[in-house]
Write an enzyme that holds these catalytic residues in place. Structure first.
Site, mmCIF file in Angstrom:
data_model
loop_
_atom_site.group_PDB
_atom_site.id
_atom_site.type_symbol
_atom_site.label_atom_id
_atom_site.label_comp_id
_atom_site.label_asym_id
_atom_site.label_seq_id
_atom_site.Cartn_x
_atom_site.Cartn_y
_atom_site.Cartn_z
ATOM 1 N N SER A 150 52.160 39.945 50.462
ATOM 2 C CA SER A 150 51.710 38.774 49.935
ATOM 3 C C SER A 150 52.309 37.472 50.535
ATOM 4 O O SER A 150 53.442 37.600 50.913
ATOM 5 C CB SER A 150 51.584 38.575 48.509
ATOM 6 O OG SER A 150 51.308 37.376 48.096
ATOM 7 N N TYR A 163 56.401 39.374 40.712
ATOM 8 C CA TYR A 163 55.295 39.615 41.962
ATOM 9 C C TYR A 163 55.844 39.315 42.993
ATOM 10 O O TYR A 163 55.853 40.116 44.203
ATOM 11 C CB TYR A 163 53.923 38.919 41.473
ATOM 12 C CG TYR A 163 52.896 39.088 42.586
ATOM 13 C CD1 TYR A 163 52.251 40.420 42.396
ATOM 14 C CD2 TYR A 163 52.649 38.228 43.483
ATOM 15 C CE1 TYR A 163 51.091 40.526 43.364
ATOM 16 C CE2 TYR A 163 51.334 38.240 44.399
ATOM 17 C CZ TYR A 163 50.744 39.658 44.095
ATOM 18 O OH TYR A 163 49.890 39.829 45.174
HETATM 19 N N1 LIG Z 1 43.795 38.862 45.340
HETATM 20 C C1 LIG Z 1 44.668 38.070 45.908
HETATM 21 O O1 LIG Z 1 44.825 36.819 45.886
HETATM 22 C C2 LIG Z 1 45.861 38.721 46.609
HETATM 23 C C3 LIG Z 1 46.726 38.067 47.645
HETATM 24 C C4 LIG Z 1 47.759 38.718 48.112
HETATM 25 C C5 LIG Z 1 48.222 39.988 47.777
HETATM 26 N N2 LIG Z 1 47.048 40.713 47.068
HETATM 27 C C6 LIG Z 1 47.418 42.318 46.933
HETATM 28 O O2 LIG Z 1 46.272 42.755 47.224
HETATM 29 C C7 LIG Z 1 46.177 44.211 46.354
HETATM 30 C C8 LIG Z 1 44.789 44.298 45.920
HETATM 31 O O3 LIG Z 1 44.654 43.229 45.121
HETATM 32 P P1 LIG Z 1 42.995 42.961 44.795
HETATM 33 O O4 LIG Z 1 43.201 41.255 44.746
HETATM 34 O O5 LIG Z 1 42.018 43.700 45.528
HETATM 35 O O6 LIG Z 1 43.012 43.588 43.009
HETATM 36 P P2 LIG Z 1 42.267 44.322 42.500
HETATM 37 O O7 LIG Z 1 42.503 44.186 41.063
HETATM 38 O O8 LIG Z 1 40.762 44.049 42.583
HETATM 39 O O9 LIG Z 1 42.319 45.962 43.041
HETATM 40 C C9 LIG Z 1 43.724 46.289 42.648
HETATM 41 C C10 LIG Z 1 43.309 47.826 42.568
HETATM 42 O O10 LIG Z 1 44.584 48.556 42.393
HETATM 43 C C11 LIG Z 1 44.336 49.559 41.377
HETATM 44 N N3 LIG Z 1 45.586 49.945 40.706
HETATM 45 C C12 LIG Z 1 46.579 49.189 39.966
HETATM 46 N N4 LIG Z 1 47.405 50.023 39.753
HETATM 47 C C13 LIG Z 1 47.284 51.126 40.390
HETATM 48 C C14 LIG Z 1 47.920 52.420 40.250
HETATM 49 N N5 LIG Z 1 49.312 52.532 39.542
HETATM 50 N N6 LIG Z 1 47.641 53.480 41.153
HETATM 51 C C15 LIG Z 1 46.536 53.084 41.560
HETATM 52 N N7 LIG Z 1 45.715 52.320 41.921
HETATM 53 C C16 LIG Z 1 45.901 51.288 40.979
HETATM 54 C C17 LIG Z 1 43.259 49.054 40.260
HETATM 55 O O11 LIG Z 1 42.664 49.726 39.544
HETATM 56 C C18 LIG Z 1 42.325 48.049 41.044
HETATM 57 O O12 LIG Z 1 41.107 48.711 41.650
HETATM 58 C C19 LIG Z 1 47.207 43.945 45.514
HETATM 59 O O13 LIG Z 1 48.534 44.700 45.966
HETATM 60 C C20 LIG Z 1 47.834 42.624 45.423
HETATM 61 O O14 LIG Z 1 48.924 42.331 45.099
HETATM 62 C C21 LIG Z 1 46.293 40.202 46.347
#
Ligand SMILES: NC(=O)c1ccc[n+]([C@@H]2O[C@H](COP(=O)([O-])OP(=O)(O)OC[C@H]3O[C@@H](n4cnc5c(N)ncnc54)[C@H](O)[C@@H]3O)[C@@H](O)[C@H]2O)c1
Length: 259
Positions: A150, A163
């Site tokens: 991130s 985080y």
């Molecule tokens: N949305 C943002 O702005 C953003 C920015 C930078 C990085 N990220 C990263 O992107 C990744 C995905 O995030 P997103 O925004 O799509 O969120 P999201 O909540 O839509 O997706 C996350 C998914 O991970 C699953 N999950 C959580 N814990 C788990 C575990 N222990 N085992 C298996 N699955 C698990 C959840 O059920 C969910 O479906 C994350 O690592 C997040 O930190 C997100």
């Protein structure tokens, strides 16, 4: 551009990609992108129901996919899942370690358990999954690992210490894997997305003040959509990305570039 060039350079025919946390948000968008480029997709998430729903949506787009529910922070479950997948002919040669959780609060209010829970999912999850898929990649002399870091690995804001620390650890782990296994034909890279509209960021999307901050801080002046991020994974997993190793790719609309 000739279709042959695109297929030869960015096509993923014959590749099998395991994507963790792929039932929603960025993970699901990455599953669609890799699948449309020709890869078979293994959808991982926390429950069978979540995986099945995503697999059905992928199948409806003509993408070959199967589901495997496990908690990435549980090493035994990860190992068992990868062993079963291999027995069934779904041995991953691409790993996208994407599953993540969040806890936004100041350090003094953060419980040690919650801090640990972020490290368990983000950092231990990436370690468990990489450790499970690497032996086969090493044997074949071929593999691609993409970790979801991130912009928080590189810059911070109040309330995201756990985080940011976990995402920073992933940036370091990316470099460690890249130097340890590059010589075995395996590349490892990480993405550093900015703020993306998913359920992960709903609390921020609902705050006017945060939307104003985003408008002023991101030169492109908007939230990212998951589809702004996913094509980079196709690049890193494809022949086009074969000499990219140990890189942290910011996809942030210019957020980190602005003074
Ligand atoms: N949305 C943002 O702005 C953003 C920015 C930078 C990085 N990220 C990263 O992107 C990744 C995905 O995030 P997103 O925004 O799509 O969120 P999201 O909540 O839509 O997706 C996350 C998914 O991970 C699953 N999950 C959580 N814990 C788990 C575990 N222990 N085992 C298996 N699955 C698990 C959840 O059920 C969910 O479906 C994350 O690592 C997040 O930190 C997100």
């Amino acid at each position: 551009m000739a279709a042959d060039y695109l297929t030869a350079t960015f096509g993923l025919e014959g590749r099998t990609a395991l994507i963790t946390g792929a039932a929603s948000g960025l993970g699901y968008s990455i599953a669609c992108a890799l699948g449309q480029a020709g890869a078979r997709i293994i959808v991982n998430d926390l429950s069978e129901a979540l995986c099945t729903e995503a697999v059905e949506k992928l199948n409806a787009q003509g993408i070959a996919a199967c589901g495997k529910a496990f908690d990435v922070s549980d090493a035994n479950s990860v190992n068992a899942a990868v062993a079963h997948l291999s027995q069934d002919g779904w041995q991953p040669n691409v790993l996208v370690s994407n599953a993540g959780n969040q806890s936004r609060m100041p350090v003094v209010e953060q419980s040690p358990e919650m801090w640990q829970s972020l490290f368990n999912v983000h950092v231990n999850g990436a370690f468990n999954c990489a450790r499970a898929v690497l032996p086969n990649m090493i044997e074949k002399g071929d593999g691609r690992i993409i970790l979801m870091s991130s912009v928080a690995a590189l810059a911070s804001m109040p309330g995201i210490s756990a985080y940011a620390a976990a995402k920073g650890a992933l940036a370091s782990f990316t470099r460690s894997l890249a130097v340890e296994y590059g010589g075995k034909g395996i590349t490892t890279n990480a993405l550093a997305p900015g703020f993306v509209r998913t359920k992960f960021t709903v609390a921020l999307q609902e705050r006017d003040q945060f939307n104003d901050f985003l408008h002023d801080s991101v030169p492109l002046g908007r939230w990212a959509q998951p589809e702004d991020i996913a094509p980079a994974v196709v690049y890193l997993a494809s022949r086009a990305g074969s000499f990219v190793n140990g890189h942290l790719l910011a996809i942030d609309g210019g957020l980190l570039a602005q003074m």
